[in-house]
Every structure is written in C-alpha cells, then in structure tokens.
Design a protein around this motif. Structure first.
Motif, mmCIF file in Angstrom:
data_model
loop_
_atom_site.group_PDB
_atom_site.id
_atom_site.type_symbol
_atom_site.label_atom_id
_atom_site.label_comp_id
_atom_site.label_asym_id
_atom_site.label_seq_id
_atom_site.Cartn_x
_atom_site.Cartn_y
_atom_site.Cartn_z
ATOM 1 N N PHE A 20 -9.322 27.424 -35.759
ATOM 2 C CA PHE A 20 -10.210 27.660 -34.514
ATOM 3 C C PHE A 20 -11.202 27.793 -34.657
ATOM 4 N N GLY A 21 -11.606 26.633 -33.647
ATOM 5 C CA GLY A 21 -13.235 26.253 -33.012
ATOM 6 C C GLY A 21 -13.171 26.432 -31.565
ATOM 7 N N ALA A 22 -14.904 26.083 -30.577
ATOM 8 C CA ALA A 22 -15.429 26.351 -29.872
ATOM 9 C C ALA A 22 -16.665 25.001 -29.648
ATOM 10 N N LEU A 23 -16.191 24.569 -28.307
ATOM 11 C CA LEU A 23 -16.528 23.299 -27.962
ATOM 12 C C LEU A 23 -17.264 23.929 -26.859
ATOM 13 N N VAL A 24 -19.114 23.208 -27.202
ATOM 14 C CA VAL A 24 -19.346 23.616 -26.152
ATOM 15 C C VAL A 24 -19.665 22.596 -24.864
ATOM 16 N N LEU A 25 -19.765 22.564 -23.282
ATOM 17 C CA LEU A 25 -20.314 21.443 -22.838
ATOM 18 C C LEU A 25 -20.888 22.185 -21.714
ATOM 19 N N LYS A 26 -22.416 21.249 -21.726
ATOM 20 C CA LYS A 26 -23.317 21.384 -20.716
ATOM 21 C C LYS A 26 -23.554 20.345 -20.127
ATOM 22 N N ILE A 27 -22.578 20.362 -18.895
ATOM 23 C CA ILE A 27 -23.108 19.647 -17.161
ATOM 24 C C ILE A 27 -24.355 19.334 -17.064
ATOM 25 N N MET A 28 -25.084 18.623 -16.800
ATOM 26 C CA MET A 28 -26.411 18.082 -16.525
ATOM 27 C C MET A 28 -26.315 17.545 -15.334
ATOM 28 N N ASN A 29 -25.960 17.243 -14.656
ATOM 29 C CA ASN A 29 -26.011 17.032 -13.113
ATOM 30 C C ASN A 29 -24.520 17.502 -12.835
ATOM 31 N N LEU A 30 -24.857 18.833 -13.178
ATOM 32 C CA LEU A 30 -23.557 19.376 -11.992
ATOM 33 C C LEU A 30 -23.790 19.136 -10.594
ATOM 34 N N GLN A 31 -25.134 19.795 -10.094
ATOM 35 C CA GLN A 31 -24.570 19.751 -8.746
ATOM 36 C C GLN A 31 -24.603 18.147 -7.997
ATOM 37 N N HIS A 32 -24.487 17.337 -8.647
ATOM 38 C CA HIS A 32 -24.990 16.501 -7.970
ATOM 39 C C HIS A 32 -23.441 15.796 -8.002
ATOM 40 N N VAL A 33 -23.201 16.114 -8.842
ATOM 41 C CA VAL A 33 -20.899 15.931 -9.417
ATOM 42 C C VAL A 33 -20.610 16.469 -8.795
ATOM 43 N N ASP B 288 -25.339 29.207 -15.970
ATOM 44 C CA ASP B 288 -24.135 28.461 -15.230
ATOM 45 C C ASP B 288 -24.814 26.559 -15.849
ATOM 46 N N GLY B 289 -23.759 25.840 -15.194
ATOM 47 C CA GLY B 289 -23.355 25.057 -15.506
ATOM 48 C C GLY B 289 -22.843 24.601 -17.357
ATOM 49 N N GLU B 290 -22.480 25.274 -17.746
ATOM 50 C CA GLU B 290 -21.928 25.143 -19.599
ATOM 51 C C GLU B 290 -19.934 25.791 -19.082
ATOM 52 N N ILE B 291 -19.738 24.790 -20.126
ATOM 53 C CA ILE B 291 -18.095 24.902 -19.943
ATOM 54 C C ILE B 291 -17.897 25.496 -21.712
ATOM 55 N N ILE B 292 -16.621 26.356 -21.728
ATOM 56 C CA ILE B 292 -16.911 26.865 -23.145
ATOM 57 C C ILE B 292 -14.503 26.128 -23.362
ATOM 58 N N ALA B 293 -15.417 25.227 -24.460
ATOM 59 C CA ALA B 293 -13.135 24.908 -24.822
ATOM 60 C C ALA B 293 -13.136 25.691 -26.316
ATOM 61 N N ILE B 294 -12.056 26.143 -26.455
ATOM 62 C CA ILE B 294 -11.440 26.634 -27.219
ATOM 63 C C ILE B 294 -10.297 26.536 -28.194
ATOM 64 N N PHE B 295 -10.981 25.920 -29.430
ATOM 65 C CA PHE B 295 -9.487 25.020 -30.069
ATOM 66 C C PHE B 295 -8.685 25.639 -30.606
ATOM 67 N N THR B 296 -6.870 25.177 -30.668
ATOM 68 C CA THR B 296 -7.414 25.656 -31.525
ATOM 69 C C THR B 296 -5.702 24.888 -32.969
ATOM 70 N N MET B 297 -6.153 24.776 -33.701
ATOM 71 C CA MET B 297 -5.082 23.657 -34.659
ATOM 72 C C MET B 297 -4.948 24.213 -35.942
ATOM 73 N N GLN B 298 -3.620 23.411 -36.412
ATOM 74 C CA GLN B 298 -1.880 23.720 -36.517
ATOM 75 C C GLN B 298 -1.989 22.929 -38.310
ATOM 76 N N GLY B 299 -2.544 24.534 -38.815
ATOM 77 C CA GLY B 299 -2.498 23.332 -40.657
ATOM 78 C C GLY B 299 -3.717 22.402 -40.794
ATOM 79 N N GLY B 300 -3.580 21.635 -41.911
ATOM 80 C CA GLY B 300 -4.372 20.673 -42.166
ATOM 81 C C GLY B 300 -5.106 21.348 -43.182
ATOM 82 N N TYR B 301 -6.195 20.268 -44.239
ATOM 83 C CA TYR B 301 -7.418 20.467 -44.349
ATOM 84 C C TYR B 301 -9.401 20.826 -44.207
#
Length: 548
Positions: free
Chosen positions: A181-194, A233-246
């Motif tokens: 398991f891991g976390a990716l965080v995205l901060k949208i800098m032009n949120l209101q414009h988009v 505000d403007g922060e997206i959290i993405a939880i990603f799950t991987m199977q196996g590997g090194y």
C-alpha cells in the motif's frame, strides 16, 4: 443471495444487462425489471431489492426525480446510474445521491460487473457484522466509495483499529498478504480556474472527474482509489494497492504512476498540480506514513520551479526553514491603511512580495504558511480597526479565502504575488469602509493633513479612498469651506513655507526645494515665479520690508 432491480424504458438495454451480468458469481438470485421510475417505486415497495440500476432518461419519472425520492425514502438502498447522455445535471444528481457507480451507454461487460461487484462487496460487509459501530458507519456511508473513503481517512489520521474492523479489510484489499500500500497526493494549484472554466463552477463535479481519471490510469497489478481530502481544499488523495514484487519494483511503479496521473490530468483538464508520492508499505496502517511523506514532498517543491506546469515532489525531501517574515511589515501597513493611504500600503507590500520573487528558493509549504500568517495578522488588524468579523476569512486557513470570494489559485511566483495583492486589496477595502462608518468625515482633516505633510506627494485620490467620497464632491466641499481648491491650498502652503525658508540665508535654494518636496530645483524656481512673479533668488535679494 441478492435481488437487483433494473429500471429502464429500453427493453434491449434491460436484456443486455441481464445477459452481461455475472449474476451467479455475484450471488444474485433474482433480476427484476421496471420500465420507468413510477413503476420502479412500486416494485421497490413490493420486492425490496438490494440494488437498483436506474436509467437517467425515462418518461413519466426520470432518474433525477427517482434518485431524489430514493435518497429520502430508502436511504440505505444501493443504486447504480446508467445514462446515454453525458448530461451535467444527471451527473451532479448522481454525485449528490451517493450512487455506487455511474455507467455510460453502451454498457460493456467489464464496467457493468465492476460496478456490480462494488455494490455486492458493500452488501457483504453489511451482512458480515452486526456491530453497532459498523452499522452506524454503513448508515452514514450508503455507497461503497464513501465507505472506503471513510476507512482510508481513518487510517491516514491514525484512528483505524484493524482488529475491530475486520469486516472492512476485504473492501480495501487489506486481507491479502501479498498486497502493498502507498499514498499519492495531488495538490491542484489552479482549482478555481479549472472548476469555473471546465466544470460549470461545480467543485464536487471536478473532484468526481479527477478521482475517476486517477482510478482509471492504474497499471497492471496496481489499483487506485481516489478522493478529495475534506480537510484540505484542492488536495486529492489516491491510495494505490500493488500485488507482489520487490521494493525496487514498487518504487519504480509508484513513480511511474505519479507522473502518469499528473500528465494525464494536465492533458485532459488543464490541471496544474504539485504531486507527491510516499513509500510503499506492507502494512495498510502504514498508509499514514506514506501520506505524510507524499505531502511533505509537495510542500518542499520550490514555487520557482512550477512556472504554470505540473511538478513532482522528491521523496525524502523536507521543506526548507522559514526565511521571510511578514510580521515586521505590519506596523507600516497598519499606519498606511488606518490613515487611508492605500498607495503607500501597496508600495510597502510590493517591496515584500518582490523579496519572495528574488529569493533563491520559496517552497509551496512556505507559500501556504505565509498566506495563513497574513490572514491571521490582517484579521487582528482589521478587527482592531472596527471591521465586522463576518467580513473576514477564517484565521489560519488558505481555503477560507473562498468565503470572501477571493481566488486562491497560484501556480507561479507571479500568480502568488497577485494573490497576496488581492488579499491586501480586500482588507484595504474592508478597513476603508469601516473607517467611513466609524469615523465621520470632517473636511478640516484634509486641511490639517496638508499643513503637516505639504512636503509629500499628496494626491486627491488619497482622500477619496480614505473617506469614500467622490473627487468632485470633496473638491467642492473643500473650496466652500476654505475658499481654495485642494491643489490651490497645497500650493499656497508650500509657497508660504518657501518664503519663510528663503529668509534663512544659510539655506541653499536646492535644499529648500527638497525640503518642500520638489525633486528638481528648476521646477521649484518655476513654481515660485509663477506664484509670486519673481524667482527665489530675486525674492531673497529684496529688502525685508518689500517681501510678502
């Protein structure tokens, strides 16, 4: 075993769903059908299905009306929306109704069964436990995505207890030993414009679209679940799950995922973001560490690097120490704003923002901290000067600027400078209006100011801004009171003072010129001659009894 109700006025679509659905694998024993929302509501009462699939475009009662009734009368019923119309209103209602999934026609087997699996997983979780706590959680989170979001947030906030939430572990893949398991965080800098230009000013719809894109770009053996952080505000959290590997493979795939997400959102929606990713861990509870690492890498990004493009943080990098302090500027700004000298405040503020642009490094973390500091300091000053509390943003929050209708977007140092100046202008206006209300206007105040500050570059706009009066009205009022226009009176005071100074033979004319606020000796001499009909030197050479 479960019951599913399909509500659609098109018989071929109902048949297609019945053929494509993996009903046995999903433990669905009965598939019911209705041709419109009215009939569907009758069948709800009669058969009590566990899941409803509803088309948004139907006669008599469309999907929007149906969902609104279900939301009130059947709050625990799971729903999947089907639509052949990429319609904003339909999509928005689907989001507000917290549906399990949103499918566009033509429906394919994979998307259909994936949506059905989401619903069945939630139904399984509800049946596995009779715990009062979990029952309440499910009642408050009617859809699987909202339930998973709640679970992930509790993990990130370090409040999730694995032993007491065993029934929910399969929903997040935490029941499989080879999952990482891991976390990716995205901060949208032009949120209101988009949001304003791409999503009809609907923030929820923007978040919905971004989360869907992130979830779809996942690679083989990597799944993503994304949601907006309700506290940032403007922060997206993405939880990603991987199977196996090194571990090395985990790091490579995570970095690839990070860049793929950032570039895809930029290409699709024009989103400018600061993105960071944490380490990949074996234990789901360590998602809290991964999230904090991802966020720290974002706040360590140098704003100078962005230039309006998506930038990726580097794992392990922490924010640099604070190098700029705003506190020392406050006495100057307060004095200028309290006296109504907005231009002076702008100049002082501009000198500070220029230091930011010239700094060797200025991180996103420092930028966020500085905005919070400025809001706190300006709020204290504004309250002292009589501004009503409801006119001010909440202290300590960057996102609170939305409450006073100030755009908080910035993805370059220039845009950040513009944001700070918008903040200054907002507070300047609130203070100015408060001064008008709390400090009645007296035209003698202008005369007194000129008497004391005749050597400064005095402009009428200083008084119009301070007293919230028109230029024409102010000039007329001053002339009625004193017999001079404002410019005439400023000239008179300077010329009267010039005569006094010229009587002191130890002072050079150049010095007198500067003392009166004239930058150029020749300009002073010309102004003096126009006023008295002779030059300063000629005036000084006159016998004392002949002087004015």
């Amino acid at each position: 075993m479960y019951k599913v109700l399909i509500i659609d006025d098109e018989e071929p679509l109902r048949e297609a769903i019945k053929i494509l659905g993996d009903w046995d694998g999903l433990q669905v024993e009965e598939v019911l059908e209705a041709t419109n929302g009215v009939t569907g509501l009758d069948m709800l009462k009669k058969h009590r299905p566990d899941l409803v699939m509803v088309d948004m475009k139907m006669p008599e009662m469309n999907g929007v009306e149906f969902l609104r009734i279900v939301e009130t009368d059947y709050p625990e019923l799971l729903t999947i929306v089907i639509s052949g119309y990429n319609d904003f209103e339909f999509t928005r209602q689907a989001i507000h109704s917290k549906v399990v999934d949103y499918l566009l026609k033509p429906i394919n087997r994979q998307d259909l069964n994936q949506a059905l699996r989401k619903a069945v997983d939630l139904l399984e979780a509800k049946r596995q436990t009779h715990s009062e706590l979990i029952t309440k959680n499910i009642a408050f989170n009617m859809s699987l995505p909202k339930l998973k979001e709640k679970i992930y947030l509790s993990i990130i906030e370090r409040g999730f207890k694995k032993q007491s939430n065993q029934a929910f572990l399969p929903l997040i893949g935490a029941d499989k030993e080879d999952n990482r398991f891991g976390a990716l965080v995205l901060k949208i800098m032009n949120l209101q414009h988009v949001r304003d230009h791409r999503f009809n000013r609907d923030t929820e719809l923007l978040y919905f679209a971004v989360a869907n894109v992130i979830n779809e770009v996942a690679m083989e053996d990597v799944t993503c679940f994304s949601f907006p952080n309700p506290k940032q505000d403007g922060e997206i959290i993405a939880i990603f799950t991987m199977q196996g590997g090194y571990p090395e493979d985990h790091a490579f795939r995570a970095d690839y995922l990070l860049k793929k997400v950032g570039y895809t959102l930029s290409d699709l929606f024009g989103i400018v973001s600061a993105a960071g990713i944490g380490q990949v861990y074996e234990e789901v509870s360590q998602l809290a560490d991964s999230y904090e690492e991802a966020r720290a890498s974002i706040f360590a990004i140098d704003l100078h690097r962005m230039n309006g493009a998506t930038v990726f943080g580097v794992k392990g990098r922490v924010s640099t120490p604070e190098v700029l302090s705003f506190t020392s500027r406050m006495p100057i700004l307060r004095s200028a704003l309290e006296s109504g000298n907005t231009n002076h405040a702008r100049i002082a503020f501009g000198e500070f923002t220029q230091k930011i642009k010239e700094a060797d490094s200025f991180t996103i973390g420092e930028a966020e901290r500085m905005i919070r500091d400025i809001i706190v300091l300006f709020n204290d000053m504004a309250l002292d000067l009589g501004v009503a509390p409801d006119k001010l943003p909440a202290s300590g929050s960057h996102s609170s600027l939305v409450g006073v209708e100030l755009s908080r977007d910035f993805s370059t140092t220039d845009e950040y400078e513009q944001l700070l100046h918008r903040i200054l202008e907002y507070y300047s206006e609130q203070i100015r209006q408060s001064m008008v209300v709390n400090r009645p206007f007296n035209v003698e105040d202008i005369k007194d100011y000129i008497d004391q500050h005749y050597f400064e570059d005095i402009k009428i706009s200083m008084f119009t801004e301070k007293y919230f009066l028109s230029r024409e009205y102010l000039m007329k009022l001053f002339k009625q009171q004193f017999g001079f226009g404002i410019h005439e009176y400023m000239q008179k005071v300077r010329m009267d003072k010039a005569c006094i100074l010229l009587d002191d033979s130890s002072l050079k004319i150049q010095d007198i010129s500067e003392m009166l606020g004239y930058k150029d000796k020749n300009y002073f001499s010309k102004a003096f001659r126009n006023y008295y009909g002779l030059s300063p030197s000629e005036y000084r050479a006159q016998p004392r009894e002949d002087k004015k």
